[in-house]
Design a protein around this motif. Structure first.
Motif, short mmCIF file in Angstrom:
data_model
loop_
_atom_site.label_atom_id
_atom_site.label_comp_id
_atom_site.label_asym_id
_atom_site.label_seq_id
_atom_site.Cartn_x
_atom_site.Cartn_y
_atom_site.Cartn_z
N SER A 17 0.85 -0.90 0.01
CA SER A 17 -0.26 0.07 0.00
C SER A 17 0.92 1.33 0.01
CB SER A 17 -0.88 0.11 1.07
OG SER A 17 -0.10 0.05 2.50
N ILE A 18 0.42 2.37 -0.42
CA ILE A 18 0.97 3.61 -0.30
C ILE A 18 1.01 4.23 1.05
CG2 ILE A 18 1.14 5.97 -1.30
CD1 ILE A 18 -0.38 4.88 -3.71
N ARG A 19 2.31 4.55 1.47
CA ARG A 19 2.30 5.08 2.66
C ARG A 19 1.54 6.62 2.83
NH1 ARG A 19 8.68 5.11 4.00
NH2 ARG A 19 8.36 6.13 1.76
N PRO A 20 0.74 6.91 3.90
CA PRO A 20 0.24 8.31 3.86
C PRO A 20 1.06 9.37 3.37
CG PRO A 20 -0.30 6.94 5.83
CD PRO A 20 0.87 6.34 5.22
N ALA A 21 2.46 9.53 4.03
CA ALA A 21 3.30 10.48 3.61
C ALA A 21 3.57 10.56 2.17
CB ALA A 21 4.51 10.44 4.42
N ASP A 22 3.58 9.41 1.40
CA ASP A 22 3.95 9.15 -0.02
C ASP A 22 2.40 9.65 -0.94
OD1 ASP A 22 6.38 8.44 0.31
OD2 ASP A 22 5.79 6.39 0.24
N GLY A 23 1.57 9.22 -0.30
CA GLY A 23 0.21 9.50 -0.82
C GLY A 23 -0.14 11.09 -0.90
N PHE A 24 0.07 11.86 0.34
CA PHE A 24 0.09 13.13 0.32
C PHE A 24 1.00 14.03 -0.53
CE2 PHE A 24 -2.18 12.17 4.46
CZ PHE A 24 -3.57 13.01 4.04
N ARG A 25 2.28 13.32 -0.67
CA ARG A 25 3.17 13.93 -1.57
C ARG A 25 2.70 13.98 -2.94
NH1 ARG A 25 7.32 11.75 -4.24
NH2 ARG A 25 7.07 9.55 -3.16
N LEU A 26 2.31 12.81 -3.50
CA LEU A 26 1.90 12.56 -4.79
C LEU A 26 0.79 13.53 -5.04
CD1 LEU A 26 1.95 8.88 -4.99
CD2 LEU A 26 3.35 10.31 -6.35
N ALA A 27 -0.36 13.69 -4.15
CA ALA A 27 -1.57 14.54 -4.15
C ALA A 27 -1.02 15.96 -4.35
CB ALA A 27 -2.48 14.43 -2.95
N PHE A 28 -0.27 16.48 -3.38
CA PHE A 28 0.34 17.98 -3.54
C PHE A 28 1.20 18.16 -5.15
CE2 PHE A 28 -0.22 18.17 0.84
CZ PHE A 28 -1.21 19.13 1.00
N THR A 29 1.70 17.04 -5.60
CA THR A 29 2.48 16.97 -6.49
C THR A 29 1.44 17.36 -8.00
OG1 THR A 29 4.18 15.94 -6.01
CG2 THR A 29 3.91 15.83 -8.53
N GLY A 30 0.32 16.62 -7.81
CA GLY A 30 -0.89 16.60 -8.86
C GLY A 30 -1.45 17.77 -9.02
N ILE A 31 -1.60 18.31 -7.55
CA ILE A 31 -2.23 19.75 -7.64
C ILE A 31 -1.27 20.82 -7.97
CG2 ILE A 31 -3.01 21.34 -5.99
CD1 ILE A 31 -4.23 19.08 -4.21
N ARG A 32 -0.05 20.68 -7.96
CA ARG A 32 0.77 21.91 -8.04
C ARG A 32 0.97 21.75 -9.77
NH1 ARG A 32 3.83 20.33 -3.47
NH2 ARG A 32 5.25 19.17 -4.88
N ALA A 33 1.06 20.46 -10.36
CA ALA A 33 1.05 20.54 -11.79
C ALA A 33 -0.19 21.24 -12.58
CB ALA A 33 1.09 19.12 -12.15
N ARG A 34 -1.45 21.45 -11.93
CA ARG A 34 -2.32 21.97 -12.62
C ARG A 34 -3.19 23.01 -11.62
NH1 ARG A 34 -1.58 17.03 -13.04
NH2 ARG A 34 -1.69 16.12 -14.94
N ARG A 35 -2.10 24.08 -11.16
CA ARG A 35 -2.33 25.03 -10.30
C ARG A 35 -3.54 25.92 -10.26
NH1 ARG A 35 3.60 27.46 -8.90
NH2 ARG A 35 4.60 25.66 -8.18
N LEU A 36 -3.81 26.27 -11.85
CA LEU A 36 -5.08 27.32 -11.97
C LEU A 36 -6.23 26.48 -11.78
CD1 LEU A 36 -6.28 30.05 -12.60
CD2 LEU A 36 -6.00 29.29 -15.09
N ARG A 37 -6.45 25.32 -12.29
CA ARG A 37 -7.44 24.46 -12.36
C ARG A 37 -7.89 23.94 -10.93
NH1 ARG A 37 -6.78 19.41 -15.80
NH2 ARG A 37 -6.51 20.94 -17.48
N SER A 38 -6.77 23.68 -10.24
CA SER A 38 -6.91 23.37 -8.69
C SER A 38 -7.36 24.45 -7.64
CB SER A 38 -5.56 22.70 -8.20
OG SER A 38 -5.30 21.72 -9.10
N VAL A 39 -6.84 25.78 -7.97
CA VAL A 39 -7.47 26.66 -7.39
C VAL A 39 -8.97 27.05 -7.53
CG1 VAL A 39 -7.13 29.25 -7.16
CG2 VAL A 39 -5.05 27.81 -7.06
N LEU A 40 -9.11 26.89 -8.93
CA LEU A 40 -10.58 27.25 -9.01
C LEU A 40 -11.50 26.28 -8.58
CD1 LEU A 40 -10.15 28.42 -12.75
CD2 LEU A 40 -10.71 29.83 -10.75
N SER A 41 -10.82 24.83 -8.40
CA SER A 41 -11.87 23.62 -7.95
C SER A 41 -12.20 24.01 -6.18
CB SER A 41 -11.42 22.41 -8.11
OG SER A 41 -11.20 22.28 -9.70
N ALA A 42 -10.96 24.24 -5.88
CA ALA A 42 -10.79 24.44 -4.27
C ALA A 42 -11.74 25.63 -3.90
CB ALA A 42 -9.34 24.65 -3.75
N LEU A 43 -11.64 26.71 -5.07
CA LEU A 43 -12.39 28.00 -4.61
C LEU A 43 -13.89 27.89 -4.66
CD1 LEU A 43 -11.95 31.12 -3.99
CD2 LEU A 43 -12.10 31.23 -6.55
N GLY A 44 -14.24 26.75 -5.35
CA GLY A 44 -15.75 26.44 -5.47
C GLY A 44 -16.23 25.94 -4.08
#
Length: 405
Positions: A17-44
């Motif tokens: 399984s994926i360790r929690p630390a690795d899971g969050f690191r991957l999640a933040f990496t995916g979010i940073r790669a698409r910053r504008l779209r992620s910001v707009l989604s979080a803003l909603g």
């Protein structure tokens, strides 16, 4: 490799399984790669949570202010007014009404006003006679401020000496409409000048005083032909005797026609206002919930597009040994982080909005912790629901087609 070794390798792969630390690191990496779209989604998500918490917080602060007012002003004030006769004619209270009420058991204090319907107040004699500004002129009992809990904004209140002379105390709204900033000036009342002795603060339990010009009873009788009949009597009694006094008040005021006396408790109006505000709050919370749902749809849309764009990434990870569970966990964690960030931002905006509105209205700041916790949990639930389908879709992509696509 033996069968036993193959079985052990397969079991280890299933248990991996994926360790929690690795899971969050991957999640933040995916979010940073698409910053504008992620910001707009979080803003909603943030807008929905902020709307809900701001509405609840503002309503709670308003209700806290009402509770504070009721605690300081008391709920033991009764108001008796002249009603209408059996034939619909206007009636009046006897001149000795206040004196009789003060003799009742359980009564602590009493005061009255007598409205002079044919007398008006103006800034000067040159003013338009029809421009009354909705200000009523009334004769006031010296104990009026004490019984109603009204305070002076500036100046002094009427006493036995000033009640005999052409002097007036203005309610907060009356002073504003007449352009009176401070005591000491003159106003035109009853075809003569009256000196302004003071200006009142807004009166929560007797709002009719706000738009009133109050003069002494003796001056009203001698200078303005007042018949000494009060139109509204205020009475404050002990909490234990309140209901007993309320029942006896009409018979005490007018024994011959008690049905012509209307008795009410002013604090009930404040409580009713708080109940109306609470009902309106529930409506606005529903609107905020709809906004939160729309934000969740935005997160789902972002995740689906992300899955489509990252097919090659999914294929590479699967080819390197990542299981379907690993892929599901990666995209589900990303959706949870995205909605969680939006929820935290929305909670911050909602709390700040509540604090600013409360400060501007001089309310106590009341932000219930339960709605904040429920709102944050709701964002995670919506994030999980929004990311579940994209995560399962990503996990179902075959490695070969992902690499070729």
């Amino acid at each position: 490799m033996t069968a036993t070794g193959q079985h052990a390798g397969t079991a280890a792969q299933r248990r991996s399984s994926i360790r929690p630390a690795d899971g969050f690191r991957l999640a933040f990496t995916g979010i940073r790669a698409r910053r504008l779209r992620s910001v707009l989604s979080a803003l909603g998500i943030a807008i929905g949570i902020a709307a809900m918490l701001a509405v609840v917080g503002i309503s709670s602060s308003s209700q806290a202010r009402v509770t504070q007012q009721l605690s300081s002003l008391g709920t033991n004030l009764l108001r008796a007014e002249a009603g209408k006769s059996l034939f619909g004619d206007e009636t009046s209270l006897p001149p000795d009404t206040v004196g009789k009420i003060r003799l009742m058991n359980g009564v602590e204090s009493a005061g009255s006003i007598g409205v002079l319907t044919s007398v008006h107040v103006y800034r000067s004699p040159l003013a338009d006679p029809n421009a009354t500004g909705g200000i009523q002129v009334a004769a006031a009992d010296p104990g009026l401020l004490t019984v109603t809990g009204t305070t002076l904004h500036s100046g002094v209140w009427l006493n036995k000496a000033t009640s005999k002379y052409p002097a007036v105390v203005l309610g907060s709204a009356a002073a504003q409409r007449l352009g009176v900033v401070e005591p000491g000036g003159l106003v035109w009342l009853g075809d003569q000048y009256f000196s302004v002795l003071g200006v009142l603060d807004p009166s929560p339990l007797a709002p009719e005083l706000d738009a009133s010009a109050l003069t002494g009873e003796q001056a009203a009788h001698t200078l303005l032909d007042w018949n000494r009949s009060p139109t509204t009597v205020y009475e404050r009694s002990t909490e234990r005797s309140l209901e007993h006094v309320r029942k006896l008040l009409p018979r005490t005021v007018n024994p011959q026609a008690p049905d012509e006396v209307s008795v009410s408790r002013p604090s009930d109006a404040l409580a009713a206002k708080a109940a109306i505000d609470q009902a309106f709050t529930r409506l606005l919370v529903g609107i905020g919930a709809i906004a939160l749902l729309v934000g969740g749809i935005g997160v789902a849309n972002t995740m689906i597009i992300s899955v489509i764009e990252r097919r090659r990434e999914v294929g590479v990870r699967r080819a390197l040994g990542a299981t379907r569970a690993h892929i599901r966990t990666q995209f589900l964690t990303e959706a949870l982080v995205l909605s969680g960030l939006g929820g935290c931002l929305g909670a911050l905006i909602g709390c700040v909005t509540t604090a600013v509105i409360a400060w501007l209205n001089a309310w106590p700041v009341a932000i219930p912790l339960e709605p904040v916790a429920i709102g944050l949990i709701a964002t995670l639930v919506i994030g999980a629901a929004a990311g579940l389908y994209p995560a399962m879709r990503a996990a179902g992509i075959p490695p070969t087609s992902a690499l070729n696509g």
